[in-house]
Design an enzyme around this catalytic site. Sequence first.
Site, mmCIF file in Angstrom:
data_model
loop_
_atom_site.group_PDB
_atom_site.id
_atom_site.type_symbol
_atom_site.label_atom_id
_atom_site.label_comp_id
_atom_site.label_asym_id
_atom_site.label_seq_id
_atom_site.Cartn_x
_atom_site.Cartn_y
_atom_site.Cartn_z
ATOM 1 N N GLU A 106 45.900 26.966 32.710
ATOM 2 C CA GLU A 106 46.709 25.791 33.018
ATOM 3 C C GLU A 106 47.450 25.230 31.816
ATOM 4 O O GLU A 106 48.490 24.591 31.959
ATOM 5 C CB GLU A 106 45.820 24.700 33.632
ATOM 6 C CG GLU A 106 45.014 23.848 32.662
ATOM 7 C CD GLU A 106 44.036 24.644 31.798
ATOM 8 O OE1 GLU A 106 43.819 24.247 30.636
ATOM 9 O OE2 GLU A 106 43.490 25.654 32.273
ATOM 10 N N LYS A 129 35.475 27.595 36.168
ATOM 11 C CA LYS A 129 34.710 28.119 35.039
ATOM 12 C C LYS A 129 33.208 28.111 35.363
ATOM 13 O O LYS A 129 32.744 27.288 36.150
ATOM 14 C CB LYS A 129 34.915 27.227 33.805
ATOM 15 C CG LYS A 129 36.300 27.207 33.211
ATOM 16 C CD LYS A 129 36.343 26.250 32.033
ATOM 17 C CE LYS A 129 37.731 26.147 31.420
ATOM 18 N NZ LYS A 129 38.113 27.377 30.710
ATOM 19 N N ARG A 132 49.196 26.567 29.420
ATOM 20 C CA ARG A 132 50.553 27.072 29.212
ATOM 21 C C ARG A 132 51.528 26.515 30.249
ATOM 22 O O ARG A 132 52.726 26.407 29.978
ATOM 23 C CB ARG A 132 50.542 28.604 29.224
ATOM 24 C CG ARG A 132 50.175 29.233 30.542
ATOM 25 C CD ARG A 132 49.793 30.695 30.408
ATOM 26 N NE ARG A 132 48.500 30.851 29.759
ATOM 27 C CZ ARG A 132 47.924 32.031 29.491
ATOM 28 N NH1 ARG A 132 48.560 33.157 29.774
ATOM 29 N NH2 ARG A 132 46.741 32.087 28.915
ATOM 30 N N ASP A 169 39.743 20.054 25.475
ATOM 31 C CA ASP A 169 40.934 20.845 25.783
ATOM 32 C C ASP A 169 42.228 20.062 25.591
ATOM 33 O O ASP A 169 43.305 20.560 25.883
ATOM 34 C CB ASP A 169 40.845 21.380 27.217
ATOM 35 C CG ASP A 169 41.500 22.751 27.366
ATOM 36 O OD1 ASP A 169 41.745 23.401 26.329
ATOM 37 O OD2 ASP A 169 41.750 23.167 28.500
ATOM 38 N N LYS A 203 49.098 20.431 23.855
ATOM 39 C CA LYS A 203 48.388 20.581 25.127
ATOM 40 C C LYS A 203 47.348 19.474 25.252
ATOM 41 O O LYS A 203 46.482 19.318 24.404
ATOM 42 C CB LYS A 203 47.703 21.945 25.181
ATOM 43 C CG LYS A 203 46.788 22.144 26.394
ATOM 44 C CD LYS A 203 46.020 23.465 26.294
ATOM 45 C CE LYS A 203 44.963 23.584 27.385
ATOM 46 N NZ LYS A 203 44.153 24.829 27.231
ATOM 47 N N ASP A 231 38.954 20.417 31.603
ATOM 48 C CA ASP A 231 39.360 21.664 32.243
ATOM 49 C C ASP A 231 38.190 22.305 32.973
ATOM 50 O O ASP A 231 37.309 22.902 32.357
ATOM 51 C CB ASP A 231 39.919 22.633 31.199
ATOM 52 C CG ASP A 231 40.397 23.935 31.821
ATOM 53 O OD1 ASP A 231 40.669 23.941 33.039
ATOM 54 O OD2 ASP A 231 40.504 24.935 31.090
ATOM 55 N N ASP A 275 43.017 28.775 35.730
ATOM 56 C CA ASP A 275 42.344 28.445 34.479
ATOM 57 C C ASP A 275 43.235 28.736 33.274
ATOM 58 O O ASP A 275 42.807 28.598 32.135
ATOM 59 C CB ASP A 275 41.018 29.219 34.367
ATOM 60 C CG ASP A 275 40.114 28.669 33.277
ATOM 61 O OD1 ASP A 275 40.289 27.489 32.893
ATOM 62 O OD2 ASP A 275 39.235 29.415 32.796
#
Length: 518
Positions: free
Chosen positions: A366, A294, A368, A305, A282, A287, A364
Amino acid sequence: MPTPPLPTLALSTSLPKGSVVLVVGLGAEGVRGVPAAVDQAYTKTYGNDVATLATAVGATSKAGQTRTLPPVGDVRVVVVGLGEQSEPGEDEAAAGVALRDAAATAVRYAGGLVEGAETDGKARARNALSVVVALGTTTAEATLAVATGALLGTYAYAGVGAKSSTPPAIDKVTVLHDGPARTPEGDDVAEVATVLAGAVLAAREWVNIPANLLYPASFAEEVQSLVKGTRLTCEVLDERELEAQGYGGLMAVGGGSARPPRLVRLSYRPRGAKTHLALVGKGITFDTGGLNLKPGDSMYTMKCDMAGAAAVLAATWAIARLGLKVQVTAYGALAENMPSGSAYRPSDVITIYGGTTVENGNSDAEGRIVMADALARSNADSADLVVDVATLTGAAVVALGDRTAAAFATDEPTSQRVLDAARTAGEAFWPLPIPAETRGKLDSSVADLRSTGGSDRAGGALVAAAFLREFVDAPTPWAHLDIAGPAFRTGGPEGALSTGGTGVGVTTLVALARSMAG
């Protein structure tokens, strides 16, 4: 970007000449690693040997404790506590971790002994240290742990500014040892340690770079620079190619940003390889949570991230550098998750690579979504094992804290293989299940499946793993490593870990590849 600068590493059975800082260990059985000539010099000068002086200055076997003895000639001794797990015995893996962490702690401490360390670059170079680490190792595995830890202890993110180009305070590390200088596989211990540390530090550096400087396109360029001149081939798909080839997950998540997504694919195909490992990481370079924004305090560290992609790509570089006889195909799914008029929305239906449709439950979640694209693409590689690495869920942190990563797998043998690799590498992973009933939480009335469990937040890490499993063709063995907790450290350095990016997962993946090598 090349890997962050490392000191020269050497192995030796005797103390080198010249001015050095000598690191020795103190375990439950007493001081170890002190060369006889040094003990004699201390006794002659101070009337006591190193062990007696160490006790006099308050040194103990407490893990990570450091004490400095007065110098004798060109030698200054640092005594580091080895902890209870440092002694030979049943738990050799734990002993290796203790040695690695002790070496890193002591070398980091030694770096602070340089006069003029805070002056200009020229002054710092003139005062660079030569550090000798002598922890009484008698096996190649223990020496490798010490050597790797010593190199990791030299790292701290330089930051962005005029001082960022100053050379390291420590220019040479020598590891004294009483055992073989080659691993059981016949590799040079110093070379293996240098490659492993270089890969971990590359991953750390990528994580630590601010997100305005490391974004999908620049991250892809960093990877291309790293692998240049190696046996790796590198393919980068930009937004036009991603759109044309049907990577709907990457395009959806990256659609809200002015910095478009990328998919990086590394391929390593050595002669004689009989097994194939596929790795997926990933790579969300920042993010915000997208339209499911967030809170501000939760956003500050979100440059980390992309730690999963950093681990996967750096580990693949190390595997190639070490010449392991295993085929590896690695994917970095890179995107920036931002809110804007072009951002994807909750309830949007996204078509993942290969045709599976996904109802977006939360913008949020994202990671996956981009991972689904890369996992689906990896099916065409027909790998013997697929492993993905991601800072995926806060639920994993709630379950296991910030020191231990979660490990999921399709079956017990796959789980054990990954956990054995982690143990060999000295990284903490804990197995979690994917219960059969979890898949039902992903049912959707408008798409093939939903990306989240909706209002049911129980078992969030398990639900995320169940989602990812949908994109790996059965019966391919697959493991998912959720590194959300240990990927980024906000406290001070500790053991082999520096502040910021930790590079977790890199050495586990290399150990896993080694276990599959022919």
